[in-house]
Design a protein around this motif. Structure first.
Motif, short mmCIF file in Angstrom:
data_model
loop_
_atom_site.label_atom_id
_atom_site.label_comp_id
_atom_site.label_asym_id
_atom_site.label_seq_id
_atom_site.Cartn_x
_atom_site.Cartn_y
_atom_site.Cartn_z
N ASP A 1 0.81 -1.22 0.00
CA ASP A 1 0.00 0.00 0.00
C ASP A 1 0.84 1.27 0.00
O ASP A 1 0.29 2.38 -0.09
CB ASP A 1 -0.93 0.02 1.22
N ILE A 2 2.15 1.14 0.12
CA ILE A 2 3.02 2.31 0.11
C ILE A 2 3.05 2.92 -1.28
O ILE A 2 3.26 2.21 -2.27
CB ILE A 2 4.45 1.93 0.56
N PRO A 3 2.82 4.22 -1.40
CA PRO A 3 2.86 4.84 -2.75
C PRO A 3 4.18 4.61 -3.45
O PRO A 3 5.25 4.70 -2.84
CB PRO A 3 2.63 6.33 -2.45
N ILE A 4 4.09 4.29 -4.72
CA ILE A 4 5.23 4.04 -5.62
C ILE A 4 6.03 2.82 -5.16
O ILE A 4 6.18 1.85 -5.89
CB ILE A 4 6.15 5.27 -5.73
N LEU A 5 6.57 2.86 -3.94
CA LEU A 5 7.36 1.73 -3.46
C LEU A 5 6.52 0.47 -3.35
O LEU A 5 7.04 -0.65 -3.48
CB LEU A 5 7.98 2.09 -2.10
N GLY A 6 5.22 0.62 -3.14
CA GLY A 6 4.36 -0.55 -3.00
C GLY A 6 4.27 -1.41 -4.24
O GLY A 6 3.91 -2.58 -4.18
N TRP A 7 4.60 -0.84 -5.44
CA TRP A 7 4.58 -1.64 -6.68
C TRP A 7 5.59 -2.78 -6.62
O TRP A 7 5.42 -3.79 -7.31
CB TRP A 7 4.89 -0.74 -7.87
N PHE A 8 6.66 -2.62 -5.80
CA PHE A 8 7.66 -3.67 -5.71
C PHE A 8 7.24 -4.78 -4.73
O PHE A 8 8.00 -5.72 -4.50
CB PHE A 8 8.99 -3.07 -5.24
N PHE A 9 6.06 -4.67 -4.18
CA PHE A 9 5.60 -5.67 -3.22
C PHE A 9 4.23 -6.24 -3.60
O PHE A 9 3.51 -6.75 -2.75
CB PHE A 9 5.52 -5.05 -1.81
N ARG A 10 3.90 -6.18 -4.89
CA ARG A 10 2.61 -6.75 -5.32
C ARG A 10 2.66 -7.10 -6.80
O ARG A 10 3.51 -6.63 -7.55
CB ARG A 10 1.47 -5.78 -5.04
N ARG A 11 1.69 -7.91 -7.16
CA ARG A 11 1.44 -8.26 -8.56
C ARG A 11 0.15 -7.56 -8.98
O ARG A 11 -0.85 -7.57 -8.25
CB ARG A 11 1.29 -9.77 -8.73
N HIS A 12 0.16 -7.01 -10.19
CA HIS A 12 -0.99 -6.22 -10.64
C HIS A 12 -1.43 -6.72 -12.03
O HIS A 12 -0.61 -6.97 -12.91
CB HIS A 12 -0.62 -4.73 -10.73
N ARG A 13 -2.76 -6.84 -12.16
CA ARG A 13 -3.31 -7.22 -13.47
C ARG A 13 -4.60 -6.43 -13.70
O ARG A 13 -5.47 -6.35 -12.83
CB ARG A 13 -3.62 -8.72 -13.54
N THR A 14 -4.72 -5.89 -14.91
CA THR A 14 -5.93 -5.19 -15.34
C THR A 14 -6.40 -5.82 -16.64
O THR A 14 -5.66 -5.84 -17.63
CB THR A 14 -5.68 -3.69 -15.55
N PHE A 15 -7.62 -6.34 -16.63
CA PHE A 15 -8.19 -6.99 -17.81
C PHE A 15 -9.51 -6.31 -18.15
O PHE A 15 -10.37 -6.10 -17.28
CB PHE A 15 -8.43 -8.48 -17.55
N SER A 16 -9.70 -5.95 -19.40
CA SER A 16 -10.95 -5.34 -19.86
C SER A 16 -11.37 -5.97 -21.18
O SER A 16 -10.53 -6.29 -22.03
CB SER A 16 -10.79 -3.82 -20.02
N LYS A 17 -12.66 -6.13 -21.33
CA LYS A 17 -13.20 -6.74 -22.55
C LYS A 17 -14.53 -6.05 -22.89
O LYS A 17 -15.37 -5.81 -22.02
CB LYS A 17 -13.44 -8.23 -22.36
N LYS A 18 -14.68 -5.73 -24.15
CA LYS A 18 -15.92 -5.11 -24.63
C LYS A 18 -16.43 -5.90 -25.82
O LYS A 18 -15.68 -6.21 -26.75
CB LYS A 18 -15.68 -3.65 -25.04
N SER A 19 -17.70 -6.24 -25.76
CA SER A 19 -18.33 -6.99 -26.84
C SER A 19 -19.63 -6.30 -27.23
O SER A 19 -20.43 -5.94 -26.36
CB SER A 19 -18.62 -8.44 -26.41
N GLU A 20 -19.82 -6.09 -28.53
CA GLU A 20 -21.02 -5.42 -29.02
C GLU A 20 -21.53 -6.16 -30.25
O GLU A 20 -20.74 -6.54 -31.12
CB GLU A 20 -20.72 -3.97 -29.36
#
Length: 396
Positions: free
Chosen positions: A353-372
């Motif tokens: 949760d530490i700003p900026i430094l916290g990225w070195f202590f977690r895994r992050h994934r963002t997935f988005s899908k749009k269907s029309e």
């Protein structure tokens, strides 16, 4: 004398023959006031009795339509559904005995004045005609776009045994992205992403404070997909028709009694797109079209059932409309839009949760899908077959 005797018998015989030639046989058969004249059957009041065998409409439908719209045009008209006289007529004039109630749906008994027959026959040919059919040409276009961004770290820190002044010796942090983990499985290819490797080995500070290794891995995938289907739906006016593009999704279930599994079953649920149309022809070249569509998709969410079985969760969307179109006019129908967004983070409590430094202590994934999904619809009216011939009178 012989000649006079021959004339004596010849004249009566000749008179009888003349009478037979000019006799009116049109009223030769009568029963209870009903009489047959040629191929026409008349009731005691002189009205004509006819039986009409329906082709495309039931007797009740024809009677209601003719009476409802044109009843005032006829002087003294009687119409009713009746048993089939072609099966039951045996000389019981005007009232053949019913033998099959089902035939009453397809035979109309009419009693009318002779002058009303031209109009009545024309109305029968108009109303007792096949329903028009409409071919609905469709193009089902599905546009899908996906974006998947993954970022993860593998880090380690260790101190050599010569540094006896510290209790803290080593730490390992593993937060590799899912794409990298999948690449390490047997039979998979190399990781298709970027890896940055940092190592302070060889620095003078490494011997004093310890050695640190950091691997930063990231990958981003984007895809767009377009699927086109071009089915044709042939529908009778007033009747719904559908076309579907779907696959079956297995759903498991178990029966438990006293903590013991006593049975299991797998059912299948349709997942995909279904389009319904219901045309109603207006006039000669126009259609009122009822259109509805259903789209069922699989969501990334699963639900756990008994004994750890994970069943997928589906999402169903529906859209419907009614539109007035001319023959051959194009119409685009849409509204089935699906958006899915998933944010997944795994990390070290507090440190992630530490700003900026916290990225070195977690895994992050963002997935988005749009269907029309769009439906391109073009109705074409088929000409109905003409129905101009009438079934003959009972005498035929």
């Amino acid at each position: 004398m012989a000649k006079d005797g021959a004339l004596k018998y010849a004249l009566p015989i000749f008179s009888i023959l003349i009478a037979l030639i000019f006799a009116d046989f049109s009223k030769a058969e009568e029963n209870g006031g009903f009489r047959v004249e040629g191929n026409l059957l008349r009731d005691p009041s002189g009205r004509i009795i006819r039986y009409y065998k329906c082709r495309y409409r039931t007797a009740g439908t024809l009677i209601n339509q003719i009476r409802g719209h044109y009843g005032g045009y006829f002087t003294n008209l009687e119409m009713e559904s009746h048993a089939d006289p072609w099966q039951t007529y045996r000389g019981n004039f005007g009232n053949p005995p019913p033998v099959d109630a089902g035939t009453r749906e397809w035979v109309v008994r009419m009693v009318h004045e002779e002058k009303d027959w031209p109009l009545l026959s024309r109305l029968l040919s108009i109303y007792d005609s096949p329903k028009k059919e409409v071919i609905v040409k469709t193009r089902i276009i599905e546009l899908t776009s996906e974006r998947d961004f993954q970022l993860g770290f593998d880090a380690s820190f260790s101190k050599t045994s010569s540094n006896n002044d510290s209790v803290f010796r080593a730490v390992d942090l593993t937060f590799s992205p899912e794409a990298y983990i999948a690449s390490t499985l047997p039979g998979r290819g190399n990781f298709q992403g970027a890896t940055a490797h940092f190592d302070n080995n060889g620095k003078t500070s490494a011997g004093r404070i310890g050695r640190g290794i950091l691997d930063v891995r990231t990958v981003q995938t984007e895809s767009e997909n377009e699927v086109r289907l071009m089915p044709e739906i042939r529908a009778e006016e007033g009747v719904s028709a559908s076309v579907s593009d779907s696959r079956q999704l297995p759903v498991s279930a178990k029966w438990i009694s006293g903590g013991t599994v006593v049975g299991n079953a797998t059912t299948f649920k349709d997942v995909g797109v279904t389009l319904w149309v219901r045309p109603q022809v207006i006039g000669l070249d126009s259609v009122v079209l009822d259109v509805s569509a259903t789209m069922t998709i699989i969501t990334p969410t699963t639900i756990e059932v008994d004994f750890g079985i994970q069943n997928p969760v589906t999402n169903t969307r529906k859209a419907s409309t009614t539109v007035f179109l001319h023959d051959g006019e194009e119409f685009i129908f849409g509204g089935l839009v699906s958006r899915t967004q998933l944010v997944d983070q795994v990390g070290v409590p507090f440190l992630s949760d530490i700003p900026i430094l916290g990225w070195f202590f977690r895994r992050h994934r963002t997935f988005s899908k749009k269907s029309e999904i769009y439906f391109h619809i073009v109705p074409t009216i088929l000409s109905s077959r003409s129905h101009l011939e009438l079934d003959g009178d009972i005498g035929n």
